[in-house]
Write an enzyme that holds these catalytic residues in place. Sequence first.
Site, PDB file in Angstrom:
ATOM      1  CG  ASP A  44      -1.854   1.180   1.236  1.00 26.87           C
ATOM      2  OD1 ASP A  44      -2.890   1.099   0.568  1.00 26.87           O
ATOM      3  OD2 ASP A  44      -1.531   2.194   1.902  1.00 26.87           O
ATOM      4  CE1 TYR A  49       1.138   7.489   2.666  1.00 34.64           C
ATOM      5  CE2 TYR A  49       1.469   5.279   1.813  1.00 34.64           C
ATOM      6  CZ  TYR A  49       0.674   6.197   2.459  1.00 34.64           C
ATOM      7  OH  TYR A  49      -0.571   5.832   2.908  1.00 34.64           O
ATOM      8  CE  LYS A  78      -3.390   4.972   0.433  1.00 31.05           C
ATOM      9  NZ  LYS A  78      -2.035   4.396   0.474  1.00 31.05           N
ATOM     10  CG  HIS A 111      -3.827   9.887   0.172  1.00 29.61           C
ATOM     11  ND1 HIS A 111      -2.459   9.812   0.055  1.00 29.61           N
ATOM     12  CD2 HIS A 111      -4.088   9.459   1.422  1.00 29.61           C
ATOM     13  CE1 HIS A 111      -1.925   9.370   1.177  1.00 29.61           C
ATOM     14  NE2 HIS A 111      -2.907   9.147   2.033  1.00 29.61           N
TER      15      HIS A 111
END
Length: 321
Positions: A44, A49, A78, A111
Amino acid sequence: MAPVIKLNSGYDMPQVGFGLWKVDNAVAADVVYNAIKAGYRLFDGACDYGNEVECGKGVARAIQEGIVKREELFIVSKLWNTFHDGDRVEPIVRKQLADWGIDYFDLYLIHFPVALEYVDPSVRYPPGWHYQGDEIRPGKATIQETWTAMESLVDKGLAKSIGISNFQAQLIYDLLRYARIRPATLQIEHHPYLVQQELLNLAKREGIAVTAYSSFGPASFLEFNMKHAVSLTPLIENDTIKAIAAKYNRTPSQVLLRWATQRGLAIIPKTTRTELMVSNLQSVDFDLSEEDIATITGFDRNLRFNQPSNYFPTDLLWIFG
């Protein structure tokens, strides 16, 4: 191998996956590689990130060594808030795919249900919440505009399934009125301090699979010095959780994860330690009693950690109001 959840898109999603939030760039490739060796197949990730290139290197190494085939993996990413404009969605997805070194995402999520003004990736990537300095500049894209662009990703083979993250009930009902392709999954913060049972009821009724993040509650947020996270006893140190774990000869972490999966949710815990990778995968190998599930559910305080106002001062982003 982990059990799977059948999505409304027809695809099988591993119920136990590996979360990539806060996996440091310096070790991300090795962490992903080792997780694949340990048996994980779902990863994921997200633009926000900032580690998708490194995670992709870990995937490529595992594939090159014959440990796994691409079609055996389930890779999630996302759409960040600054790319909600309809014409921005496909270009950023293609960039993210290139970062991962793959041709399609198994699942691609919005997201947050928040449109912010576009920031060119050549200027700053990932863009974060702020347009410049401390300024948060809202965008104008509606969720319908963004979702229509998400649906085109499926049409073009860039994503097999699409879904949503951090959405609340009213917005989900609105999305379902116009969606040509229904969201396959809903990813939410979910732990004993934040159960969100009515939202779970909605998702079950509408055939939307739910993935829980931050399964250990405040543990993921201590490094941000959030007062309400620091002031709580960590769930894995809670005496009740520890007593339940001892009854089943399991760890508190396994009990917290099983509380979610036994109730039908998918989970995405992360760790850099191989022994804990294996332990988390093994959390589906036992069953809690209904009484113990109810006891853990009774911890609910409607206490949320992952919201913008907990990270920085803002009067603009009351997403969960």
